[in-house]
Write a protein that holds these residues in place. Structure first.
Motif, PDB file in Angstrom:
ATOM      1  N   THR A 127       0.824  -1.216   0.000  1.00 13.90           N
ATOM      2  CA  THR A 127       0.000   0.000   0.000  1.00 13.90           C
ATOM      3  C   THR A 127       0.855   1.262   0.000  1.00 13.90           C
ATOM      4  O   THR A 127       0.415   2.315  -0.469  1.00 13.90           O
ATOM      5  CB  THR A 127      -0.942   0.019   1.214  1.00 13.90           C
ATOM      6  OG1 THR A 127      -0.170  -0.156   2.419  1.00 13.90           O
ATOM      7  CG2 THR A 127      -1.983  -1.083   1.117  1.00 13.90           C
ATOM      8  N   ARG A 128       2.091   1.172   0.530  1.00 14.94           N
ATOM      9  CA  ARG A 128       2.972   2.343   0.538  1.00 14.94           C
ATOM     10  C   ARG A 128       3.727   2.513  -0.772  1.00 14.94           C
ATOM     11  O   ARG A 128       4.313   3.569  -1.007  1.00 14.94           O
ATOM     12  CB  ARG A 128       3.962   2.236   1.704  1.00 14.94           C
ATOM     13  CG  ARG A 128       3.294   2.422   3.058  1.00 14.94           C
ATOM     14  CD  ARG A 128       4.265   2.272   4.183  1.00 14.94           C
ATOM     15  NE  ARG A 128       3.584   2.374   5.470  1.00 14.94           N
ATOM     16  CZ  ARG A 128       4.166   2.144   6.641  1.00 14.94           C
ATOM     17  NH1 ARG A 128       5.453   1.831   6.681  1.00 14.94           N
ATOM     18  NH2 ARG A 128       3.481   2.248   7.768  1.00 14.94           N
ATOM     19  N   ASP A 129       3.745   1.477  -1.586  1.00 14.22           N
ATOM     20  CA  ASP A 129       4.362   1.556  -2.905  1.00 14.22           C
ATOM     21  C   ASP A 129       3.290   2.063  -3.871  1.00 14.22           C
ATOM     22  O   ASP A 129       2.462   1.294  -4.363  1.00 14.22           O
ATOM     23  CB  ASP A 129       4.880   0.181  -3.325  1.00 14.22           C
ATOM     24  CG  ASP A 129       5.641   0.223  -4.639  1.00 14.22           C
ATOM     25  OD1 ASP A 129       5.464   1.185  -5.413  1.00 14.22           O
ATOM     26  OD2 ASP A 129       6.408  -0.726  -4.899  1.00 14.22           O
ATOM     27  N   ARG A 130       3.289   3.355  -4.119  1.00 10.62           N
ATOM     28  CA  ARG A 130       2.211   3.976  -4.892  1.00 10.62           C
ATOM     29  C   ARG A 130       2.105   3.390  -6.295  1.00 10.62           C
ATOM     30  O   ARG A 130       1.007   3.150  -6.805  1.00 10.62           O
ATOM     31  CB  ARG A 130       2.435   5.487  -4.963  1.00 10.62           C
ATOM     32  CG  ARG A 130       1.246   6.263  -5.481  1.00 10.62           C
ATOM     33  CD  ARG A 130       1.431   7.746  -5.251  1.00 10.62           C
ATOM     34  NE  ARG A 130       1.553   8.066  -3.842  1.00 10.62           N
ATOM     35  CZ  ARG A 130       1.822   9.287  -3.374  1.00 10.62           C
ATOM     36  NH1 ARG A 130       2.009  10.286  -4.224  1.00 10.62           N
ATOM     37  NH2 ARG A 130       1.907   9.498  -2.080  1.00 10.62           N
ATOM     38  N   GLY A 131       3.245   3.133  -6.911  1.00  8.08           N
ATOM     39  CA  GLY A 131       3.223   2.564  -8.260  1.00  8.08           C
ATOM     40  C   GLY A 131       2.587   1.191  -8.275  1.00  8.08           C
ATOM     41  O   GLY A 131       1.788   0.877  -9.172  1.00  8.08           O
ATOM     42  N   LYS A 132       2.912   0.366  -7.289  1.00  3.98           N
ATOM     43  CA  LYS A 132       2.336  -0.977  -7.219  1.00  3.98           C
ATOM     44  C   LYS A 132       0.837  -0.902  -6.965  1.00  3.98           C
ATOM     45  O   LYS A 132       0.052  -1.642  -7.567  1.00  3.98           O
ATOM     46  CB  LYS A 132       3.034  -1.777  -6.114  1.00  3.98           C
ATOM     47  CG  LYS A 132       2.745  -3.274  -6.160  1.00  3.98           C
ATOM     48  CD  LYS A 132       3.483  -3.984  -5.044  1.00  3.98           C
ATOM     49  CE  LYS A 132       3.441  -5.481  -5.225  1.00  3.98           C
ATOM     50  NZ  LYS A 132       4.462  -5.999  -6.124  1.00  3.98           N
ATOM     51  N   THR A 133       0.446  -0.002  -6.070  1.00  2.94           N
ATOM     52  CA  THR A 133      -0.979   0.136  -5.749  1.00  2.94           C
ATOM     53  C   THR A 133      -1.784   0.544  -6.979  1.00  2.94           C
ATOM     54  O   THR A 133      -2.860  -0.018  -7.248  1.00  2.94           O
ATOM     55  CB  THR A 133      -1.168   1.177  -4.628  1.00  2.94           C
ATOM     56  OG1 THR A 133      -0.423   0.771  -3.478  1.00  2.94           O
ATOM     57  CG2 THR A 133      -2.633   1.309  -4.255  1.00  2.94           C
TER      58      THR A 133
END
Length: 685
Positions: free
Chosen positions: A466-472
């Motif tokens: 959730t803290r990895d904006r790109g992954k989210t």
């Protein structure tokens, strides 16, 4: 680890030390006078005055004269300037000095340095005529690897636990303080990588609580020895490498060794606080973690100057801060041996001095430290120096002995002289006298029962995602984009055979893209956790959970987009069929990730996983039209069973349960392979 206290004296007033309650630092010890000593600032410097004639006041092992007498007769001799790294002895107490930018901090170990000690908490003794019976509230692991709840000591016998040694003699049980760290004994050590011998006939002893600096020119074998202790390289048949008296491959001793690479691997999306809590969870006993983890975390942050950064994410830290965080994380479990490979590499002089100061503080607290270095800043804090040249040990001793032997104060000149024949011959003659003998001890280690890992690791992965904006954003938009595109190319006239295959292909892509890098991206972190006793099964299962759930939801979204156009009768069993589509590729992705050497290699293998699902599922070419080899290979392709299952549900035909079972069975087979591979990674060669 023994408890410790960090004190920061106020520059605006004298800092008094003594037994009476009105002192700045009160030491409740009969070996300390009521007003024992005082530390005073003078501009940017600090000075120590001895106020007692009745007890010990020393600076770096040298007596400090009584101030009143020395002050009258010798002026300034009555006070001694203190500098960064000095040790002050007040009675039986030791304080280590740390000075940065003119600000003084003192590190005090909250236990006496005298040999005599009371029995450690959790151990009780019943002394009988000819033996003593010891009982443990927490079980210990014997040198033979057995879990014991008690021990019988006959006359003349002794045993050790980290920090203490207990012995029984003449009807009396005695307990003595010992360093928290482990001594290291190396005899006749050859080190191999495969069949190639990289190091030859190494011999030395390193006492517990000391710092060993391994130096040598690049490519001479410095890191080779560290890789042996990590379990990467192997030793020769006649070699003996003992840590705390136990073989370096012993499972229990390996749990208590901290390894830090040149570029320490941390979970970059966690905060400093979360990183240290994570370190405690994977190395501290369950009860100890509940009671003491918060206090230990705060003390290490204060010790390493990280208190103001506790809520900052690791990815925002500087190189020096990142290494201090990595070191603090390892220390949460109180390791007896700390091993660092080029810890000063890439650091500026200021951060190098700070890190060296912290390493010396750890030795002061009783830890044993081994480091390789190209930086001669580290030699200032080393108690011992090991010089390796062309795969051989050519010198072992203190830095002072090395400088005296080579007749130089310049370490660079020492290394440049090693190729001269007269130097090498002289070293061979003097080497044996530089190896002090350390007696073997009967070391027992606490049986550490770690806190629960499964649910914690699921939550940890969710926090990182959730803290990895790109992954989210990728997780959110991928199924929407794929589903929208499919909704524009399929209609009620489309072949259900192709529709089913499109859903299955999407499930494979979504599942593999979520799992293919999940283990390899954290390989060094996970291997360190496995070595400390973290369950491989719990870790592997937790890594399965989130990708499976997310991929299942994503595939359901794609299906709903397509179903809006195709209007397939919705059967609840479709949900089970979708699970059977995503579970195998998630497991296979994790299995490949456990074998891959780096994330790029794992990504490169994606086509090799996707193409067989396309070619052998029976959607492009019916199974009965394939050659025998193709039909045989299709039996181990889960998409074949997914295709049959989903098409049966679309056509409202009976769906044999064997289709779902076969797909999940393939996944379970791969899961077993993954667990075996991960389990092997924690074992030393």
């Amino acid at each position: 680890m023994r408890s410790f206290q960090i004190i920061t004296p106020d520059r605006n007033r004298p800092f008094t030390i003594g037994r009476k309650s009105d002192n700045s630092l009160v030491l409740d010890n009969l070996m300390v006078s009521r007003y024992h000593a005082v530390i005073e600032p003078d501009k940017e410097q600090w000075f120590l005055k001895n106020l007692t004639q009745n007890s010990v006041t020393q600076l770096n092992g040298i007596d400090v004269p009584f101030f009143e007498i020395a002050g009258e007769s010798a002026g300034q001799d009555g006070k001694k300037k203190i500098e960064d790294g000095d040790e002050i002895h007040i009675g039986t107490n030791r304080l280590r000095v740390n000075i940065k930018d003119g600000q003084l901090t003192l590190l005090l170990v909250n236990s006496p340095t005298s040999d005599s000690a009371e029995l450690p908490e959790g151990i009780s003794a019943q002394v009988l005529k000819d033996h003593v019976q010891l009982q443990f509230t927490q079980k210990f692991i014997s040198p033979q690897g057995k879990s014991v709840g008690g021990l019988r000591l006959s006359d003349g016998e002794s045993f050790c636990i980290p920090g203490y040694e207990m012995s029984f003699s003449a009807g009396s049980l005695s307990c003595r303080n010992r360093p928290q760290g482990f001594d290291v004994k190396v005899r006749h050590l050859d080190v191999y990588a495969g069949k190639r011998r990289l190091l030859k006939d190494m011999n030395f002893d390193l006492p517990a609580g000391e710092v060993l600096a391994i130096i040598g020119r690049s490519g001479q074998g410095k890191s080779t020895f560290l890789k042996l202790l990590q379990g990467i390289n192997r030793s020769g048949k006649n070699a003996k490498v003992l840590i705390g008296g136990l073989d370096y491959r012993n499972t229990e001793i390996r749990k208590r060794i901290a390894f830090l690479e040149q570029d320490p691997k941390l979970r970059k999306d966690l905060t400093v606080r979360e990183t240290l809590l994570d370190g405690g969870r994977v190395s501290m006993n369950k009860a100890d973690f509940r009671q003491n983890v918060q206090g230990r975390l705060e003390k290490f942050c204060e010790l390493f100057g990280l208190s103001s950064r506790m809520d900052h994410q690791v990815k925002t830290l500087s190189g020096g801060e990142l290494r201090r965080v990595a070191l603090a994380r390892e220390l949460m479990g109180s390791p007896g041996l700390i091993i660092l490979d080029e810890p000063l590499s890439g650091l500026d002089p200021y951060n190098s001095r700070i890190l060296c100061s912290h390493l010396k503080q750890l030795a002061f607290l009783g830890h044993t430290v081994i480091l390789t270095t190209h930086s001669y800043e580290a030699l200032k804090i080393a108690n011992r120096m090991l010089i390796i040249h062309q795969g051989e040990q050519v010198f072992y001793g203190s830095p002072a002995e090395a400088y005296q032997h080579f007749r130089t104060e310049d370490a660079e000149k020492i290394l440049s002289s090693l190729d001269r024949p007269d130097t090498r011959n002289n070293l061979t003659q003097t080497l044996a006298g530089l190896v002090p003998e350390i007696p073997s001890r009967n070391l027992y280690l606490p049986n550490t029962r770690l806190p629960g890992q499964l649910l914690y690791k699921v939550g940890l992965t969710a926090r990182q995602w959730t803290r990895d904006r790109g992954k989210t954003l990728t997780i959110l938009f991928q199924p929407l984009i794929i589903g929208f595109l499919f909704s524009q190319i399929f209609s009620s006239l489309s072949s259900l055979w192709i529709v089913a295959f499109a859903v299955i292909l999407s499930a494979n892509w979504l599942s593999l893209s979520l799992s293919i890098r999940e283990i390899v991206a954290e390989r060094e972190i996970l291997e360190g956790e496995f070595r400390k006793g973290v369950s491989v099964f719990s870790t592997a299962t937790s890594k399965l959970f989130l990708p499976t759930v997310i991929a299942w939801i994503q595939t359901l979204i794609v299906f709903l987009f397509m179903n809006f156009r195709v209007s397939v009768h919705f059967d609840p069993l479709i949900l089970l069929a979708l699970f059977a589509m995503v579970f195998p590729p998630v497991v296979v992705g994790l299995t490949v990730s456990s074998f891959a050497k780096n994330p790029s290699q794992a990504n490169a293998l994606l086509p090799l996983l996707i193409i067989p699902q396309v070619a052998l599922a029976g959607a492009l070419v019916p199974l009965d039209q394939m050659l025998p080899v193709g039909r045989a290979l299709s039996t181990i392709i889960w998409s074949r069973y997914n295709q049959n299952s989903l098409l049966n549900l679309f056509l409202e035909r009976e769906n044999p349960i064997q289709n779902t079972i076969a797909a999940i069975a393939i996944a379970l087979g791969c899961y077993i392979v993954m667990v075996i591979k991960l389990n092997r990674s924690k074992k030393a060669k």
